[in-house]
Scaffold this motif. Structure first.
Motif, PDB file in Angstrom:
ATOM      1  N   VAL A 116       0.839  -1.205   0.000  1.00 49.65           N
ATOM      2  CA  VAL A 116       0.000   0.000   0.000  1.00 49.65           C
ATOM      3  C   VAL A 116       0.871   1.252   0.000  1.00 49.65           C
TER       4      VAL A 116
ATOM      5  N   SER B  99       1.240   3.971  -3.081  1.00 52.54           N
ATOM      6  CA  SER B  99       0.917   5.381  -2.850  1.00 52.54           C
ATOM      7  C   SER B  99       2.091   6.280  -3.235  1.00 52.54           C
TER       8      SER B  99
ATOM      9  N   HIS C 128      -2.881   3.004  -6.655  1.00 55.59           N
ATOM     10  CA  HIS C 128      -3.400   2.173  -5.578  1.00 55.59           C
ATOM     11  C   HIS C 128      -2.735   0.799  -5.642  1.00 55.59           C
ATOM     12  N   MET C 129      -2.850   0.054  -4.546  1.00 62.13           N
ATOM     13  CA  MET C 129      -2.228  -1.257  -4.510  1.00 62.13           C
ATOM     14  C   MET C 129      -2.733  -2.154  -5.638  1.00 62.13           C
TER      15      MET C 129
ATOM     16  N   ARG D 165      -5.211  -9.249   1.637  1.00 60.30           N
ATOM     17  CA  ARG D 165      -5.934  -8.040   1.225  1.00 60.30           C
ATOM     18  C   ARG D 165      -6.601  -8.307  -0.115  1.00 60.30           C
TER      19      ARG D 165
ATOM     20  N   ASN E  85     -11.756  -0.346  -6.979  1.00 62.00           N
ATOM     21  CA  ASN E  85     -10.748   0.692  -7.146  1.00 62.00           C
ATOM     22  C   ASN E  85     -11.286   1.718  -8.134  1.00 62.00           C
TER      23      ASN E  85
ATOM     24  N   GLU F 140     -10.052   3.472  -2.998  1.00 61.30           N
ATOM     25  CA  GLU F 140      -9.872   2.022  -3.063  1.00 61.30           C
ATOM     26  C   GLU F 140     -10.515   1.392  -1.842  1.00 61.30           C
TER      27      GLU F 140
ATOM     28  N   ASN G  68      -9.714  -6.767   4.303  1.00 56.46           N
ATOM     29  CA  ASN G  68      -8.471  -7.275   4.885  1.00 56.46           C
ATOM     30  C   ASN G  68      -8.774  -8.387   5.888  1.00 56.46           C
TER      31      ASN G  68
ATOM     32  N   SER H 264      -0.266  -6.194   9.324  1.00 53.96           N
ATOM     33  CA  SER H 264      -0.149  -5.528   8.034  1.00 53.96           C
ATOM     34  C   SER H 264       1.299  -5.484   7.562  1.00 53.96           C
TER      35      SER H 264
ATOM     36  N   GLU I 141      -7.234   7.058   5.395  1.00 52.10           N
ATOM     37  CA  GLU I 141      -7.842   5.738   5.402  1.00 52.10           C
ATOM     38  C   GLU I 141      -8.852   5.593   6.520  1.00 52.10           C
TER      39      GLU I 141
ATOM     40  N   SER J 288      -3.013   8.942   6.380  1.00 54.31           N
ATOM     41  CA  SER J 288      -2.113   7.810   6.148  1.00 54.31           C
ATOM     42  C   SER J 288      -0.644   8.158   6.292  1.00 54.31           C
TER      43      SER J 288
ATOM     44  N   ASN K  87      -9.115   3.407   1.352  1.00 52.88           N
ATOM     45  CA  ASN K  87      -7.983   4.316   1.177  1.00 52.88           C
ATOM     46  C   ASN K  87      -8.368   5.391   0.173  1.00 52.88           C
TER      47      ASN K  87
END
Length: 200
Positions: free
Chosen positions: A69, A73, A78-79, A111, A116, A123, A127, A135, A146, A176, A196
């Motif tokens: 993540v 960013s 996004h992831m 995750r 998205n 996003e 999780n 994490s 977030e 974040s 997020n």
């Protein structure tokens, strides 16, 4: 016979995981190179070590959810954008479970990116943390905000050195860029919905 089938299934899963790690690493390297960023610059933006970033790019190490993540960013995506996936030709209001990319890490976390929205910079992910899962091994930070709501189990969120315990129905929200880490210190799997949002 069953054990032989189990072994083949496990081997296939291992091959798929290795392939996913390699694809993510290649995508990270491509995005970083396009932006003219060094590993050191990405490390300073995320709190992830240069050596870890290097191993991630070379596909020789699986990164934690927090690391992915943060790195995404730092690269302005996004992831879910780190996955190599085909986009549907037509917009559909429903995104089926099979269409939602997911990643499982060595830290006992999974995750799944349910949605998205690139235009809005939002996003939404589900999780899951196994008992003892986290994490990541250390706190990370990145741009944006977030919001997390715990669905089941218990979670501990380390935020700027302070500890916050979440129970089902509890929500936590924070910028974040504050160092954060999420841990399941309970005895059952914990499931949370995390949103997020891009931005400073």
């Amino acid at each position: 016979m069953a054990s032989s089938n189990d072994a083949r299934t496990a081997a296939a899963a291992g091959d798929a995981a290795d392939q996913a790690i390699a694809q993510i690493g290649a995508r990270v390297r491509l995005l970083r190179s396009r932006q003219g960023l060094t590993l050191k610059e990405v490390a300073s933006r995320t709190g992830v070590s240069v050596s870890m970033l290097s191993m991630l790019e070379r596909g020789v190490a699986s990164a934690s959810v927090g690391t992915l993540v943060s790195v995404a960013s730092a690269l302005g995506v996004h992831m879910s954008d780190l996955f190599d996936r085909d986009e549907p030709e037509h917009s559909d209001p429903v995104r089926r479970l099979a269409e939602q990319p997911s990643v499982r890490t060595n830290e006992g976390a999974r995750r799944r990116v349910a949605h998205n929205d690139v235009e809005s910079g939002v996003e939404l992910a589900v999780n899951e943390y196994e008992p003892g899962g986290a994490s990541g091994p250390v706190a990370t930070h990145h741009d944006g905000r977030e919001f997390g709501m715990l669905i089941s189990g218990t979670l501990t969120v380390e935020l700027d050195g302070q500890t916050h315990t979440l129970k089902p129905g509890d929500l936590i929200a924070y910028p974040s860029d504050r160092p954060h880490r999420i841990i399941n210190s309970g005895r059952k799997k914990a499931v949370a919905v995390w949103v997020n949002i891009e931005g400073p």
